[in-house]
Design an enzyme around this catalytic site. Sequence first.
Site, PDB file in Angstrom:
ATOM      1  N   LYS A   1       0.866  -1.180   0.000  1.00 48.95           N
ATOM      2  CA  LYS A   1       0.000   0.000   0.000  1.00 48.95           C
ATOM      3  C   LYS A   1       0.906   1.235   0.000  1.00 48.95           C
ATOM      4  O   LYS A   1       1.954   1.234   0.665  1.00 48.95           O
ATOM      5  CB  LYS A   1      -0.865  -0.045   1.258  1.00 48.95           C
ATOM      6  CG  LYS A   1      -1.902   1.056   1.382  1.00 48.95           C
ATOM      7  CD  LYS A   1      -2.702   0.868   2.682  1.00 48.95           C
ATOM      8  CE  LYS A   1      -3.818   1.878   2.831  1.00 48.95           C
ATOM      9  NZ  LYS A   1      -4.600   1.660   4.084  1.00 48.95           N
TER      10      LYS A   1
ATOM     11  N   SER B   1      -9.565   1.542   3.208  1.00 49.53           N
ATOM     12  CA  SER B   1      -8.731   2.325   2.341  1.00 49.53           C
ATOM     13  C   SER B   1      -7.683   1.513   1.566  1.00 49.53           C
ATOM     14  O   SER B   1      -7.112   2.022   0.616  1.00 49.53           O
ATOM     15  CB  SER B   1      -7.990   3.390   3.165  1.00 49.53           C
ATOM     16  OG  SER B   1      -7.124   2.781   4.095  1.00 49.53           O
TER      17      SER B   1
ATOM     18  N   SER C   1      -9.711  -0.853   7.318  1.00 48.46           N
ATOM     19  CA  SER C   1      -9.133  -0.653   5.980  1.00 48.46           C
ATOM     20  C   SER C   1      -8.383  -1.844   5.400  1.00 48.46           C
ATOM     21  O   SER C   1      -7.986  -1.807   4.229  1.00 48.46           O
ATOM     22  CB  SER C   1      -8.189   0.553   5.997  1.00 48.46           C
ATOM     23  OG  SER C   1      -8.932   1.748   6.032  1.00 48.46           O
TER      24      SER C   1
END
Lengths: 486, 95
Positions: A76, A151, A175
């Site tokens: 990420k 997210s 997330s």
Amino acid sequence: MHDKTVTQLAAALKSGELSSRELTSHFLQRIEKADGTLNSFITVTAEQALNQAEAADNARAAGKAGKLTGIPFALKDIFCTQGIKTSCGSKMLDNFIAPYSATVVEKLNAAGTISLGKTNMDEFAMGSSNESSYFGAVKNPWDLTAVPGGSSGGSAAAVAAGLVPAAMGTDTGGSIRQPAAFCGITGLKPTYGRVSRYGIIAYASSLDQAGPMAKSAEDCAHLLNVIAGHDVRDSTSVSRGVPDYTETLNAPLSGLKIGLPKEYFGDGLDADVEKAVLEAVKVYESLGATVREVSLPHTHYAIPAYYVIAPAEASSNLSRYDGVRFGHRCDAPADLIDLYTRSRAEGFGDEVKRRILIGTHTLSEGFFDAYYTKAQKVRRLIRQDFLDAFEDVDVLMGPASPTPAFDLGAKKDPVSMYLQDIYTIAVNLAGIPGISVPAGFSNGRPVGLQILGTHFAEAQLLNVAHQFQQATDWHLQRPAFAEEIA
Amino acid sequence: MALEESHVRRAAHLARLAVSDDQASGFVDDLSRILDMVDQLQSLDTEGVAPLAHPLDATQRLRADEVTEINQRDAFQRCAPAVENGLYLVPRVVE
């Protein structure tokens, strides 16, 4: 190759059936072919990945390979990577080349794994759909009109589409678990403090935690083995031994006590999701577990408490973006205040601004006690709910999200987006670990079963999830999109 | 606790965030809805409950007061918008 698990690929590398260079090239080609559609990556580091793969193959030839040497994965874009753009999904950091690497990245490098690049995410990890990214929305490989969740939406979509075997995410209010559920993969949020936060761009520091996202619980166990552990550079990382999480995967579940929080099966829960979760619980009963209803009475206060605590911490953490030392700077500032206010106004998107404003307001004079202190008190009650429940049961089970993935653009009102996180957010407030595993479908979109344990119960969660995956094949389902990438 | 535009203006000032007049009314609407949701907290009796700042109730660890960092100024300033002779450049503050 693309539908194999990390565990299977590691075996193929070990036997010499595959080289890391072949594996890495294969996944880089898949990214090149398919990511124009998915938008799951912000940065692809092909050249560096091929160099790392060559080094991994050389290490193996020299007899120096570890368990995961040569395995590709993605990060990420919230993990700082030295010499590589680390944007956190924001215009503010579009020009930011990190001068150092996160501890998680160093550990993965030391294990000989191959980073293929940085995945898309909601801006500064603030979102539940990946639509707040400055780099555009990510599409869900199961249905290109649906969000991948957020997210860590890019990480989830990339794993589900077979663009990478596994990815790293972070989870502040769900997330990792919610996008894992929306994309039909397995995602683990460890106990707060289990994985170092050093070099992970901060959102809400008392809630943030990194964890693995992969095709199976077994893969998550291998990855957690690499990233877990104490780090002196993170003052909240916990000094506590790290077990081998793969050793207990096959422990039998007979006698396991499962609690179903009654608050997780109420209004607002999609009927298909409820059905899938209850079917999964039946599988556990067939494996020898017992099931009882429990109560987490403060569940409905979790979202209100979170939307005080997280924005408060965010407003403080994001004050560092001042246009002076790094990040976006506005053109031709008239004076220092203009430099600050305009750089920040131009660099941040609307959702980030909302949270900065909420956090600043609730921390300001005259409001602090009514909001922040109150929310921290409620946080203690929420944690106590879990501790009380774990007096009676070993794990809790319920849905990861009240609905399957929703349509892109469907949630325009911020509060309706926030309410999506009803089953995941309390877990961060309490600091306990949680895992989402695939448990079925609703109109072709995946459904996630969430399993929660008490602090540091990662080995148990992985065991419980792995046994489900030995008894079912939901985690082996692949989207047509992944198969069509030639 | 109703939110007024003056609250948004004050928060924007404290957060050093430029907010145009057009944006301000949008933020008043959005933030009001968020705070309405947050206000559910007020209905809960928390008398005698201690605030929880850290989920494991841990306190800050201390370490020996020793220099552990090496000077990496040049590396860190490589990502700065404007530097000169090792200093960060900003608009003139003092005339």
